[in-house]
Design an enzyme around this catalytic site. Sequence first.
Site, PDB file in Angstrom:
ATOM      1  N   ARG A 179       0.762  -1.128   0.074  1.00  0.00           N
ATOM      2  CA  ARG A 179       0.088   0.074   0.082  1.00  0.00           C
ATOM      3  C   ARG A 179       0.949   1.250   0.141  1.00  0.00           C
ATOM      4  O   ARG A 179       0.363   2.280   0.822  1.00  0.00           O
ATOM      5  CB  ARG A 179      -0.917  -0.111   1.095  1.00  0.00           C
ATOM      6  N   CYS A 202     -27.956   1.256   3.223  1.00  0.00           N
ATOM      7  CA  CYS A 202     -27.274   2.596   3.236  1.00  0.00           C
ATOM      8  C   CYS A 202     -27.413   3.509   1.950  1.00  0.00           C
ATOM      9  O   CYS A 202     -26.385   3.988   1.871  1.00  0.00           O
ATOM     10  CB  CYS A 202     -26.167   2.821   3.894  1.00  0.00           C
ATOM     11  N   SER A 224     -23.540   0.828  15.203  1.00  0.00           N
ATOM     12  CA  SER A 224     -22.383   0.986  15.957  1.00  0.00           C
ATOM     13  C   SER A 224     -22.220   2.426  16.561  1.00  0.00           C
ATOM     14  O   SER A 224     -22.902   3.466  15.863  1.00  0.00           O
ATOM     15  CB  SER A 224     -21.104   1.420  14.817  1.00  0.00           C
ATOM     16  N   HIS A 264     -22.638  11.313   7.645  1.00  0.00           N
ATOM     17  CA  HIS A 264     -21.414  11.146   6.700  1.00  0.00           C
ATOM     18  C   HIS A 264     -20.793  12.693   7.012  1.00  0.00           C
ATOM     19  O   HIS A 264     -19.688  12.753   6.617  1.00  0.00           O
ATOM     20  CB  HIS A 264     -21.785  11.221   5.358  1.00  0.00           C
ATOM     21  N   HIS A 297     -31.081  -3.065   7.632  1.00  0.00           N
ATOM     22  CA  HIS A 297     -30.707  -1.763   7.302  1.00  0.00           C
ATOM     23  C   HIS A 297     -30.027  -1.621   5.873  1.00  0.00           C
ATOM     24  O   HIS A 297     -29.372  -2.694   5.709  1.00  0.00           O
ATOM     25  CB  HIS A 297     -29.723  -1.396   8.277  1.00  0.00           C
ATOM     26  N   CYS A 302     -27.064   5.787   9.160  1.00  0.00           N
ATOM     27  CA  CYS A 302     -26.080   4.651   9.311  1.00  0.00           C
ATOM     28  C   CYS A 302     -25.656   4.656  10.472  1.00  0.00           C
ATOM     29  O   CYS A 302     -25.839   5.323  11.449  1.00  0.00           O
ATOM     30  CB  CYS A 302     -25.335   4.734   7.990  1.00  0.00           C
TER      31      CYS A 302
HETATM   32  N1  GLN Z   1     -24.731  -1.949  12.007  1.00  0.00           N
HETATM   33  C1  GLN Z   1     -23.671  -1.447  11.110  1.00  0.00           C
HETATM   34  C2  GLN Z   1     -23.055  -0.192  11.940  1.00  0.00           C
HETATM   35  O1  GLN Z   1     -23.934   0.507  12.409  1.00  0.00           O
HETATM   36  C3  GLN Z   1     -24.103  -1.206   9.795  1.00  0.00           C
HETATM   37  C4  GLN Z   1     -23.185  -0.689   8.786  1.00  0.00           C
HETATM   38  C5  GLN Z   1     -23.605  -0.344   7.359  1.00  0.00           C
HETATM   39  O2  GLN Z   1     -24.745  -0.300   7.286  1.00  0.00           O
HETATM   40  N2  GLN Z   1     -22.541  -0.185   6.570  1.00  0.00           N
HETATM   41  O3  GLN Z   1     -22.154   0.198  11.809  1.00  0.00           O
HETATM   42 ZN    ZN Z   2     -25.633   1.943   6.628  1.00  0.00          ZN
END
Ligand code: GLN
Ligand code: ZN
Length: 766
Positions: A16, A654, A444, A705, A652, A737
Amino acid sequence: MTLATNLGFPRIGARRELKDAVEAYWSGGLDAEELETRAAEIRKGNWLLQRDEGLDQVPCGDFSLYDHVLDTAVMLGAVPFRYGWEAETVDLDTYFAMACGRAGDGNGNGAVPAMEMTKWFDTNYHFIVPELEPGQRFRLASTKVVDEFTEARSLGIDARPVLLGPVSFLLLGKSVEDGPHPLSLLDEVLPVYEDVLERLRVAGARRIQMDEPCLGSDLPDEAAGAYRRAYRRLTEAAPELELLVASYFGELRENLDTALALPVAGLHLDVTRGGEDLHRIRGRVPDHLTLSVGVVDGRNVWRTDLAAALDVLEPVVDELGADRVEVAPSCSLLHTPVDLDLEEDLDPELRSWMAFARQKVGEVATLARALDGGREVVEDVLTENARAMEARVASERIHDPRVKERAGSVDEGLLRRNRPYRDRAPLQHAALGLPPLPTTTVGSFPQTAEIRRTRAAHRRGELGDGPYEAFLRRQIEEVVGFQEEAGLDVLVHGEPERSDMVEYFAERLQGFTATTNGWVQSYGSRCVKPPVILGDVRRPEPMSVDLTAYAQSLTDRPVKGMLTGPVTMVQWSFVRDDQPRSETARQVALAIRDEVRDLEAAGLRVIQIDEPAFREGMPLRSADRDAYLRWAVDAFRIASSGVRDDTQIHTHMCYSEFNEILDAIAELDADVISLEASRSRMELLGAFVRFEYPSEVGPGVFDIHSPRIPPVDEMEELILRAASTLPPERLWVNPDCGLKTRTWEEVRPALRNLVEAAERVRRRLG
Ligand code: GLN
Ligand code: ZN
């Protein structure tokens, strides 16, 4: 003679190096010249390596400091006006501003947003989407490909320059602010391509690779004409050059005639993605055309079955003659890790089945030699290869009869909850006792430096299991405590034990393995290290139950168990090539099903199964989509349907582009889906209404984000908007997210605001 060639090599460097160099440049640790020196070292290393592995011709121009589509936009001078570019050529800072945006002075002054990024076909690589604006003038603004050709020459290497072809470039672009229809710009970009070709000719190039990957996808009506026009013009402008049009990632199918009719010198076919093209082309290859046959899979980490590849190649050579056949990987090797030799910890048996970019280049060379001199000249290699192939087919590490039997006996009963959502919902609502517009998060919580440090120390063996476990529990206590205090309704444990949602489960499932250095570029300096699915997948023991149950033990509010879904597990891994993806997904689904049931048995009443990769798994061709959606939906249903009716299943995703797949999303039969919605200001909900989406939806009201803390008013308005579109009794309130990339300083006030916003709307709606 049959040439051994390659379409592109990983540019990140075996260790890398590119990431380090580019990031050092961004942070001011390297100047432009030093960055260029490091980049040149990587290029040189790549060329010499490929030559030493036996390639007759190596690619140049495939290198990029960020992305090859961005490079092409820059070559054409397609710099959006907002970057204020006026110079002759595009400088490095404009280039990176296009890729990453300009930050401005902190008060927002001078900030310029980056160009959009999206997935490169069905890979996990992201490219910068060319913006086509009204009034844009195309002109040569970068001679990168010519310079790299000359650079290779000075090293004694006669390289084959690679360009992203004009038609694919335009088809991948997007028209902004009512700009022109992309293909209508063809006549404007062609002169720039002509200019580049002329410069390459003067520099001494003879053969040019024109990547036209769109040939493997559904094309708009005007595309066939555009291809004809483009390549007629380019061939006429550069009669001394041999243009090779490269298609990859899919069969040409109905575009085959278009491709065969192009007045070019060569055509590359990806024959690893269904070899039908090769059958259909037999007897029809025009005399002027050389065929480059992509038999070595550039999208995975497995060795090629060389004998089988020769069975494919030999008849082509018989028909066309050795001089009109080239051997190559199916696509650029950008999508494979660099060098298997660096995998020092990999089990020798596994290693004997695998090939990274360097080894794949070696396979290409071996195949070309066998075609030229007969299989005898590479007999040793073929024998060893055959032995490894046989061992893999028979290995117990791959084949687990219990898994196969279970997967083979999946029936309707395993695909269905007991009752439909309509009848489950009241049971769940009674069991959970949640207020209207329940608040929750996606899983998370901030992954602090301390969490990362501690996890790494545990991984290196410096921190024992006991203290590590205790550390995780303390993190969970903190996260649960905060959520209670903030007033969230359905809590999570925060995922402190997971550095990555796929890797964590991959490390705990039989049939998966990890590499130490198997990095591939995801975008710019971002690399990912996908796990490898090598064999039948089984769950030796529960994977997330202890920590999740611990979280539940701390609170009276429901805690939501958090799992990664089967489609995402498969999509974000290197999958085995000896069985269909659908079969692998089914095995993973069964393993997750067991985990779901164990979570339920441990007292969790809400379980979320994340499927952020559900949509990106969609095949490029619309004709193949139904089959994909069928097995993908089934995999999710296998994973999720083993629970009681009063256990609530969440999922879920995203992204917010659901129009094409809403019926499949509904068929998942999840009780609740959370999705990204804040940036599009809930626009997507219209589709849910039109479609009469049956169950509960949590459209994100907080854009995770961005470091920005959304004020209460703003989220309140978004919730109201959502409540005016969908029945409020089926609405949830959550961020877009997971919060892992945010800091506690951002998350604390943002979630308090979110709870407050939900409360205000509850009061308003009475
Ligand atoms: N459960 C995961 C988080 O909250 C979902 C991550 C994702 O959707 N990419 O990090
Ligand atoms: Zn997500």
